[in-house]
Design an enzyme around this catalytic site. Sequence first.
Site, PDB file in Angstrom:
ATOM      1  N   SER A 137       0.955  -1.230   0.186  1.00 16.35           N
ATOM      2  CA  SER A 137       0.077  -0.057   0.018  1.00 16.35           C
ATOM      3  C   SER A 137       0.755   1.362  -0.158  1.00 16.35           C
ATOM      4  CB  SER A 137      -1.054   0.008   1.122  1.00 16.35           C
ATOM      5  OG  SER A 137      -0.120  -0.129   2.333  1.00 16.35           O
ATOM      6  N   HIS A 158      -4.236  -4.855  -4.688  1.00 12.72           N
ATOM      7  CA  HIS A 158      -4.356  -4.339  -3.354  1.00 12.72           C
ATOM      8  C   HIS A 158      -5.670  -4.467  -2.568  1.00 12.72           C
ATOM      9  CE1 HIS A 158      -4.250  -0.477  -0.731  1.00 12.72           C
ATOM     10  NE2 HIS A 158      -3.475  -1.517   0.040  1.00 12.72           N
ATOM     11  N   GLU A 170      -8.029  -3.078  -5.653  1.00 15.81           N
ATOM     12  CA  GLU A 170      -7.495  -2.263  -6.766  1.00 15.81           C
ATOM     13  C   GLU A 170      -6.545  -3.046  -7.425  1.00 15.81           C
ATOM     14  OE1 GLU A 170      -7.551   2.171  -4.421  1.00 15.81           O
ATOM     15  OE2 GLU A 170      -6.016   0.684  -3.847  1.00 15.81           O
ATOM     16  N   ASN A 208      -6.145   4.746  -0.701  1.00 16.08           N
ATOM     17  CA  ASN A 208      -5.445   5.642   0.470  1.00 16.08           C
ATOM     18  C   ASN A 208      -4.925   6.982  -0.098  1.00 16.08           C
ATOM     19  OD1 ASN A 208      -5.485   3.385   2.175  1.00 16.08           O
ATOM     20  ND2 ASN A 208      -3.483   2.472   1.450  1.00 16.08           N
TER      21      ASN A 208
HETATM   22  N1  3HC Z   1     -12.493 -11.751   9.249  1.00 10.58           N
HETATM   23  C1  3HC Z   1     -11.738 -10.921   9.866  1.00 10.58           C
HETATM   24  N2  3HC Z   1     -12.123  -9.977  10.840  1.00 10.58           N
HETATM   25  C2  3HC Z   1     -13.502  -9.357  10.847  1.00 10.58           C
HETATM   26  C3  3HC Z   1     -14.361 -10.000   9.660  1.00 10.58           C
HETATM   27  C4  3HC Z   1     -13.805 -11.142   9.244  1.00 10.58           C
HETATM   28  N3  3HC Z   1     -14.767 -12.246   8.264  1.00 10.58           N
HETATM   29  N4  3HC Z   1     -15.473  -9.543   9.721  1.00 10.58           N
HETATM   30  C5  3HC Z   1     -15.537  -8.465  11.122  1.00 10.58           C
HETATM   31  N5  3HC Z   1     -14.038  -8.635  11.161  1.00 10.58           N
HETATM   32  C6  3HC Z   1     -13.447  -7.681  12.288  1.00 10.58           C
HETATM   33  C7  3HC Z   1     -13.241  -6.356  12.539  1.00 10.58           C
HETATM   34  O1  3HC Z   1     -11.933  -6.132  12.436  1.00 10.58           O
HETATM   35  C8  3HC Z   1     -13.755  -6.047  13.693  1.00 10.58           C
HETATM   36  O2  3HC Z   1     -13.018  -6.979  14.923  1.00 10.58           O
HETATM   37  P1  3HC Z   1     -13.587  -7.197  16.433  1.00 10.58           P
HETATM   38  O3  3HC Z   1     -14.756  -7.774  16.299  1.00 10.58           O
HETATM   39  O4  3HC Z   1     -12.649  -8.196  16.948  1.00 10.58           O
HETATM   40  O5  3HC Z   1     -13.600  -5.888  17.413  1.00 10.58           O
HETATM   41  C9  3HC Z   1     -15.080  -6.681  13.809  1.00 10.58           C
HETATM   42  O6  3HC Z   1     -14.940  -7.633  13.214  1.00 10.58           O
HETATM   43  C10 3HC Z   1     -16.275  -5.639  13.493  1.00 10.58           C
HETATM   44  O7  3HC Z   1     -17.056  -6.861  12.946  1.00 10.58           O
HETATM   45  P2  3HC Z   1     -18.527  -6.570  13.045  1.00 10.58           P
HETATM   46  O8  3HC Z   1     -19.358  -7.934  12.844  1.00 10.58           O
HETATM   47  O9  3HC Z   1     -18.775  -5.929  14.560  1.00 10.58           O
HETATM   48  O10 3HC Z   1     -19.015  -5.381  12.149  1.00 10.58           O
HETATM   49  P3  3HC Z   1     -19.364  -5.657  10.337  1.00 10.58           P
HETATM   50  O11 3HC Z   1     -18.877  -7.048  10.090  1.00 10.58           O
HETATM   51  O12 3HC Z   1     -20.625  -5.065  10.254  1.00 10.58           O
HETATM   52  O13 3HC Z   1     -18.401  -4.514   9.790  1.00 10.58           O
HETATM   53  C11 3HC Z   1     -16.146  -3.686   8.976  1.00 10.58           C
HETATM   54  C12 3HC Z   1     -16.920  -4.576  10.094  1.00 10.58           C
HETATM   55  C13 3HC Z   1     -16.325  -4.351   7.501  1.00 10.58           C
HETATM   56  C14 3HC Z   1     -14.872  -3.664   9.311  1.00 10.58           C
HETATM   57  C15 3HC Z   1     -16.677  -2.265   8.774  1.00 10.58           C
HETATM   58  O14 3HC Z   1     -16.734  -1.649  10.054  1.00 10.58           O
HETATM   59  C16 3HC Z   1     -15.875  -1.382   7.951  1.00 10.58           C
HETATM   60  O15 3HC Z   1     -16.212  -1.443   6.596  1.00 10.58           O
HETATM   61  N6  3HC Z   1     -14.983  -0.652   8.329  1.00 10.58           N
HETATM   62  C17 3HC Z   1     -14.138   0.227   7.515  1.00 10.58           C
HETATM   63  C18 3HC Z   1     -12.895  -0.565   7.287  1.00 10.58           C
HETATM   64  C19 3HC Z   1     -12.137   0.001   6.060  1.00 10.58           C
HETATM   65  O16 3HC Z   1     -12.188   1.039   5.685  1.00 10.58           O
HETATM   66  N7  3HC Z   1     -11.181  -0.629   5.726  1.00 10.58           N
HETATM   67  C20 3HC Z   1     -10.242  -0.220   4.918  1.00 10.58           C
HETATM   68  C21 3HC Z   1      -9.084   0.416   5.648  1.00 10.58           C
HETATM   69  S1  3HC Z   1      -7.568   0.837   4.487  1.00 10.58           S
HETATM   70  C22 3HC Z   1      -6.695  -0.351   4.139  1.00 10.58           C
HETATM   71  O17 3HC Z   1      -7.099  -1.374   4.463  1.00 10.58           O
HETATM   72  C23 3HC Z   1      -5.756  -0.235   3.102  1.00 10.58           C
HETATM   73  C24 3HC Z   1      -4.148  -0.273   3.898  1.00 10.58           C
HETATM   74  O18 3HC Z   1      -3.524  -0.343   2.720  1.00 10.58           O
HETATM   75  C25 3HC Z   1      -3.994   0.667   4.821  1.00 10.58           C
END
Ligand code: 3HC
Length: 302
Positions: A137, A158, A170, A208
């Site tokens: 990234s 990505h 991506e 990003n």
């Molecule tokens: N596998 C692993 N982790 C999972 C998962 C799965 N199948 N499903 C959910 N998670 C994790 C989350 O990390 C979080 O962990 P926790 O329970 O241990 O605290 C939790 O599960 C949240 O899950 P929920 O079931 O409560 O919530 P949802 O499933 O409805 O939604 C989400 C979770 C999809 C992460 C939503 O909150 C979301 O879309 N958030 C934004 C995430 C985002 O923007 N990601 C991109 C970041 S930038 C990036 O990755 C680029 C890099 O290059 C920097």
Amino acid sequence: HHNCFSTSAPTQNAINNITVFGSGLMGAGITQVAAQNGYKVTMVDLDEQYLQKGHDIINASLKRVGKKLYIDDEAKQKELIDSTFANITTSTDSSKSVEAADLVVEAIVENLETKQKLFSTLDKAAPGHTIFTSNTSSLPISDIAQATTRPEKFAGLHFFNPVPQMKLVEVVRTDKTSQETFDTLVEITKKLKKEPVACKDTPGFIVNRLLVPYLLEAMRLVERGEANPQDVDTAMKLGAGMPMGPFELGDFVGLDTLKFIVDGWRKGGKIDANLVEPVKILDELVAAGHLGKKSGKGFKSY
Ligand code: 3HC
């Protein structure tokens, strides 16, 4: 036309075996999604301890996915786990692990020399048709591709965290990535039940490039004393439809990761300097080891 010669080499577009380098959060997630969708996946890391961690990440994630998909059916939940792991093997031998690979996805440490060294080795060990991709990234894809003799078969792929949940991939093409390679990667992305978007090899690609300056600006807003982090998170969730607020998301992505991306962009000089100006609270939290959710504390405590 059906090819009945069993010894024939796979065509350019036939992807059966995927080798994933790195068994951290991203590598494990990519391994899981590929295996869940029927690919034979080899997950590679430096030692068995890392591979075991990757195994645990996949297991925990599959349990979660299974419970959502098959609410009261424990047999089906177990079958999902078993059938996915049946498609996964692990290895600590980089060269051997790519001998039958059609696609390599690299998700190791974000260090250019380390990635170049790996790909230089893989270039010699993998068949000529194997497509190489990086999940980086923060590093230019073309700089990594330079370590190989197959720039036309090299691209960025990505994924987003958490990989099993986030629908986007991506597909990043350099000036040298061939149309055939790009098309193959778009097809694979769809087979992984993800949505591909195309992007040139520019800092931050699409997500990003837009997301990181936004996260930094949220921190600056708080530094200026204009609002507190909780209210900023609430505002962006309820006022802009974001699933997580910027502080929650920063902690989730990892503050060290964020800082690493910004520092790299600043040095690279390709992005407006104002957008990547250092942010004091970010630098302080990282220096104190408060890296977000993974370390138990960042902007919030976990
Ligand atoms: N596998 C692993 N982790 C999972 C998962 C799965 N199948 N499903 C959910 N998670 C994790 C989350 O990390 C979080 O962990 P926790 O329970 O241990 O605290 C939790 O599960 C949240 O899950 P929920 O079931 O409560 O919530 P949802 O499933 O409805 O939604 C989400 C979770 C999809 C992460 C939503 O909150 C979301 O879309 N958030 C934004 C995430 C985002 O923007 N990601 C991109 C970041 S930038 C990036 O990755 C680029 C890099 O290059 C920097």
